[in-house]
Design a protein around this motif. Structure first.
Motif, PDB file in Angstrom:
ATOM      1  N   GLY A   1      80.979  32.489  17.092  1.00 24.28           N
ATOM      2  CA  GLY A   1      79.736  32.656  17.993  1.00 24.28           C
ATOM      3  C   GLY A   1      79.034  33.781  17.948  1.00 24.28           C
ATOM      4  O   GLY A   1      78.342  34.379  17.664  1.00 24.28           O
ATOM      5  N   GLY A   2      80.320  34.663  19.033  1.00 27.85           N
ATOM      6  CA  GLY A   2      79.482  36.355  19.097  1.00 27.85           C
ATOM      7  C   GLY A   2      79.379  36.823  17.950  1.00 27.85           C
ATOM      8  O   GLY A   2      77.881  37.357  17.477  1.00 27.85           O
ATOM      9  N   ALA A   3      80.170  36.902  16.507  1.00 27.60           N
ATOM     10  CA  ALA A   3      79.533  37.309  15.133  1.00 27.60           C
ATOM     11  C   ALA A   3      77.824  36.387  14.262  1.00 27.60           C
ATOM     12  O   ALA A   3      77.595  37.461  14.213  1.00 27.60           O
ATOM     13  CB  ALA A   3      80.662  37.045  14.047  1.00 27.60           C
ATOM     14  N   ALA A   4      78.437  35.260  14.848  1.00 25.97           N
ATOM     15  CA  ALA A   4      77.164  33.885  14.098  1.00 25.97           C
ATOM     16  C   ALA A   4      76.106  34.681  15.564  1.00 25.97           C
ATOM     17  O   ALA A   4      74.787  35.121  14.314  1.00 25.97           O
ATOM     18  CB  ALA A   4      77.326  33.151  13.936  1.00 25.97           C
ATOM     19  N   GLY A   5      76.117  35.030  16.621  1.00 28.30           N
ATOM     20  CA  GLY A   5      74.578  35.405  16.810  1.00 28.30           C
ATOM     21  C   GLY A   5      74.375  37.005  17.067  1.00 28.30           C
ATOM     22  O   GLY A   5      73.344  37.355  17.279  1.00 28.30           O
ATOM     23  N   GLY A   6      75.443  37.580  16.852  1.00 30.73           N
ATOM     24  CA  GLY A   6      74.695  38.905  16.654  1.00 30.73           C
ATOM     25  C   GLY A   6      74.467  39.419  15.087  1.00 30.73           C
ATOM     26  O   GLY A   6      73.216  40.245  14.595  1.00 30.73           O
ATOM     27  N   ILE A   7      75.525  38.455  14.369  1.00 28.73           N
ATOM     28  CA  ILE A   7      74.100  38.651  12.321  1.00 28.73           C
ATOM     29  C   ILE A   7      72.517  38.254  13.262  1.00 28.73           C
ATOM     30  O   ILE A   7      71.874  38.536  12.451  1.00 28.73           O
ATOM     31  CB  ILE A   7      75.556  38.348  11.965  1.00 28.73           C
ATOM     32  N   GLY A   8      72.638  37.001  13.470  1.00 24.88           N
ATOM     33  CA  GLY A   8      71.220  36.018  13.650  1.00 24.88           C
ATOM     34  C   GLY A   8      70.317  36.680  14.170  1.00 24.88           C
ATOM     35  O   GLY A   8      69.140  36.634  13.815  1.00 24.88           O
ATOM     36  N   ALA A   9      70.557  37.560  15.521  1.00 25.02           N
ATOM     37  CA  ALA A   9      69.969  37.999  16.244  1.00 25.02           C
ATOM     38  C   ALA A   9      69.355  39.150  15.519  1.00 25.02           C
ATOM     39  O   ALA A   9      68.376  39.782  15.560  1.00 25.02           O
ATOM     40  CB  ALA A   9      70.302  38.339  17.469  1.00 25.02           C
TER      41      ALA A   9
ATOM     42  N   LEU B   1      83.227  24.598  16.569  1.00 22.89           N
ATOM     43  CA  LEU B   1      81.048  24.377  15.510  1.00 22.89           C
ATOM     44  C   LEU B   1      80.725  23.716  16.855  1.00 22.89           C
ATOM     45  O   LEU B   1      79.360  25.338  17.498  1.00 22.89           O
ATOM     46  CB  LEU B   1      81.065  23.518  14.520  1.00 22.89           C
ATOM     47  N   VAL B   2      81.104  23.245  17.810  1.00 22.39           N
ATOM     48  CA  VAL B   2      80.039  23.343  19.447  1.00 22.39           C
ATOM     49  C   VAL B   2      80.097  24.145  19.472  1.00 22.39           C
ATOM     50  O   VAL B   2      79.024  24.533  20.540  1.00 22.39           O
ATOM     51  CB  VAL B   2      80.657  21.473  19.529  1.00 22.39           C
ATOM     52  N   TYR B   3      81.297  25.015  20.234  1.00 26.35           N
ATOM     53  CA  TYR B   3      81.088  25.785  21.216  1.00 26.35           C
ATOM     54  C   TYR B   3      80.925  27.148  20.910  1.00 26.35           C
ATOM     55  O   TYR B   3      80.552  27.346  21.526  1.00 26.35           O
ATOM     56  CB  TYR B   3      83.582  26.006  21.683  1.00 26.35           C
ATOM     57  N   ALA B   4      81.007  26.953  19.322  1.00 29.77           N
ATOM     58  CA  ALA B   4      80.826  28.507  19.092  1.00 29.77           C
ATOM     59  C   ALA B   4      78.630  28.895  19.908  1.00 29.77           C
ATOM     60  O   ALA B   4      78.640  30.145  20.149  1.00 29.77           O
ATOM     61  CB  ALA B   4      80.283  28.432  17.807  1.00 29.77           C
ATOM     62  N   GLY B   5      78.334  27.979  20.101  1.00 27.36           N
ATOM     63  CA  GLY B   5      76.858  28.010  20.334  1.00 27.36           C
ATOM     64  C   GLY B   5      77.061  28.287  22.288  1.00 27.36           C
ATOM     65  O   GLY B   5      76.063  29.439  22.582  1.00 27.36           O
ATOM     66  N   GLU B   6      78.073  28.283  22.935  1.00 23.24           N
ATOM     67  CA  GLU B   6      78.227  29.395  23.705  1.00 23.24           C
ATOM     68  C   GLU B   6      77.703  30.699  24.109  1.00 23.24           C
ATOM     69  O   GLU B   6      77.337  30.537  25.344  1.00 23.24           O
ATOM     70  CB  GLU B   6      79.518  28.238  24.623  1.00 23.24           C
ATOM     71  N   SER B   7      79.004  31.063  23.210  1.00 25.41           N
ATOM     72  CA  SER B   7      78.756  32.822  23.348  1.00 25.41           C
ATOM     73  C   SER B   7      77.614  33.358  22.702  1.00 25.41           C
ATOM     74  O   SER B   7      76.941  34.017  23.160  1.00 25.41           O
ATOM     75  CB  SER B   7      79.519  33.318  22.994  1.00 25.41           C
ATOM     76  N   ILE B   8      76.429  32.342  21.890  1.00 21.23           N
ATOM     77  CA  ILE B   8      75.724  32.460  21.990  1.00 21.23           C
ATOM     78  C   ILE B   8      74.294  32.634  22.929  1.00 21.23           C
ATOM     79  O   ILE B   8      73.814  33.434  22.340  1.00 21.23           O
ATOM     80  CB  ILE B   8      74.913  32.142  19.986  1.00 21.23           C
ATOM     81  N   LYS B   9      74.645  31.354  22.934  1.00 21.18           N
ATOM     82  CA  LYS B   9      73.975  31.051  24.559  1.00 21.18           C
ATOM     83  C   LYS B   9      74.141  32.439  25.586  1.00 21.18           C
ATOM     84  O   LYS B   9      72.279  32.891  26.030  1.00 21.18           O
ATOM     85  CB  LYS B   9      74.122  29.794  25.264  1.00 21.18           C
ATOM     86  N   TYR B  10      75.314  32.586  25.579  1.00 22.60           N
ATOM     87  CA  TYR B  10      75.125  33.530  26.883  1.00 22.60           C
ATOM     88  C   TYR B  10      74.863  34.376  26.812  1.00 22.60           C
ATOM     89  O   TYR B  10      74.831  35.418  27.415  1.00 22.60           O
ATOM     90  CB  TYR B  10      76.677  33.440  27.932  1.00 22.60           C
ATOM     91  N   ALA B  11      75.289  35.445  25.436  1.00 20.75           N
ATOM     92  CA  ALA B  11      74.549  36.655  24.880  1.00 20.75           C
ATOM     93  C   ALA B  11      72.986  36.812  25.222  1.00 20.75           C
ATOM     94  O   ALA B  11      72.787  37.810  25.487  1.00 20.75           O
ATOM     95  CB  ALA B  11      75.036  37.117  23.961  1.00 20.75           C
ATOM     96  N   TYR B  12      72.319  35.435  24.571  1.00 21.32           N
ATOM     97  CA  TYR B  12      71.270  35.508  23.722  1.00 21.32           C
ATOM     98  C   TYR B  12      70.082  34.890  25.068  1.00 21.32           C
ATOM     99  O   TYR B  12      69.092  35.006  25.163  1.00 21.32           O
ATOM    100  CB  TYR B  12      70.896  35.765  22.408  1.00 21.32           C
ATOM    101  N   LEU B  13      70.241  34.039  25.756  1.00 24.23           N
ATOM    102  CA  LEU B  13      69.313  33.824  26.311  1.00 24.23           C
ATOM    103  C   LEU B  13      69.204  33.911  27.726  1.00 24.23           C
ATOM    104  O   LEU B  13      67.387  34.611  28.272  1.00 24.23           O
ATOM    105  CB  LEU B  13      69.733  32.034  27.215  1.00 24.23           C
ATOM    106  N   PRO B  14      69.369  35.164  27.963  1.00 20.90           N
ATOM    107  CA  PRO B  14      69.485  36.071  29.735  1.00 20.90           C
ATOM    108  C   PRO B  14      68.604  36.885  28.666  1.00 20.90           C
ATOM    109  O   PRO B  14      67.826  36.924  29.518  1.00 20.90           O
ATOM    110  CB  PRO B  14      71.106  36.954  30.237  1.00 20.90           C
ATOM    111  N   ILE B  15      68.777  37.521  27.471  1.00 19.39           N
ATOM    112  CA  ILE B  15      67.761  38.729  26.734  1.00 19.39           C
ATOM    113  C   ILE B  15      66.393  37.873  26.678  1.00 19.39           C
ATOM    114  O   ILE B  15      65.086  39.138  26.923  1.00 19.39           O
ATOM    115  CB  ILE B  15      68.415  39.194  25.544  1.00 19.39           C
ATOM    116  N   TYR B  16      66.037  36.914  26.428  1.00 22.44           N
ATOM    117  CA  TYR B  16      65.954  35.977  25.666  1.00 22.44           C
ATOM    118  C   TYR B  16      64.543  35.709  26.907  1.00 22.44           C
ATOM    119  O   TYR B  16      63.151  36.067  26.733  1.00 22.44           O
ATOM    120  CB  TYR B  16      65.212  34.639  24.879  1.00 22.44           C
TER     121      TYR B  16
END
Length: 181
Positions: A142-150, A13-28
């Motif tokens: 994280g990838g799945a949650a980030g993709g759906i969440g974004a 649960l803690v580490y899932a944020g890393e894939s979200i961050k590395y995918a979407y923080l640069p885009i943001y």
């Protein structure tokens, strides 16, 4: 085995944020905040530096307060970091988030495998394998949650998803720390 699996699940649960961050923080930073590449690179690059500095500090602090209690603090840093990403919209806020994430990984990278082995002392190789293999599961989650969440809530609100996941981990780790005390 059950405490090891619980700890590993909370780590996921803690580490899932890393894939979200590395995918979407640069885009943001590029698309919405219009940061120059040098600033975006500095924001991304500060975390590993902080991690390296904090790993030996985490060992010293864990000797004083206990490893599992320190894991609770590390997961709480993850909550705070992702809230910074989701709410600040400033370079200072994103740097603060990355420094907090450096704290997360300074603690978890420095002590996670030791905690896992401590939870299954009669089979440290198994404990190590279970803990280390969880990063793949976490990246997929994280990838799945980030993709759906974004797609559903957009940027920067997508960072509230890993904040919530890390908050669940804080709760679970606090329960584990209390039971082990």
């Amino acid at each position: 085995m059950l405490p090891l699996l619980a700890f590993t699940g909370l780590y996921v649960l803690v580490y899932a944020g890393e894939s979200i961050k590395y995918a979407y923080l640069p885009i943001y930073m590029t698309d919405q905040l219009h940061y120059p590449a040098a600033l975006s690179g500095a924001v991304i690059g500060i975390q590993p530096l902080v991690e390296l500095i904090l790993m030996p500090v985490a060992v010293l602090v864990a000797r004083r307060i206990g490893m599992m209690r320190l894991m609770v603090i590390g997961a709480a840093f993850g909550v705070a970091a992702n809230v910074c990403f989701a709410t600040t919209g400033t370079a200072a806020g994103l740097f603060a988030g990355q420094v907090l994430m450096g704290g997360v990984w300074g603690i978890f990278a420095g002590l996670g495998i030791i905690v896992a082995q401590d939870l299954l002392p009669t089979a440290v190789a198994t404990a190590s394998a279970v803990f280390l293999s969880s990063t793949a599961v976490s990246s997929a989650l994280g990838g799945a949650a980030g993709g759906i969440g974004a797609a559903v809530i957009g940027l920067p609100a997508v960072f509230l998803i890993p904040a919530a996941a890390a908050l669940l981990a804080v709760t679970g780790l606090a329960i584990m720390a209390r039971r082990r005390a």
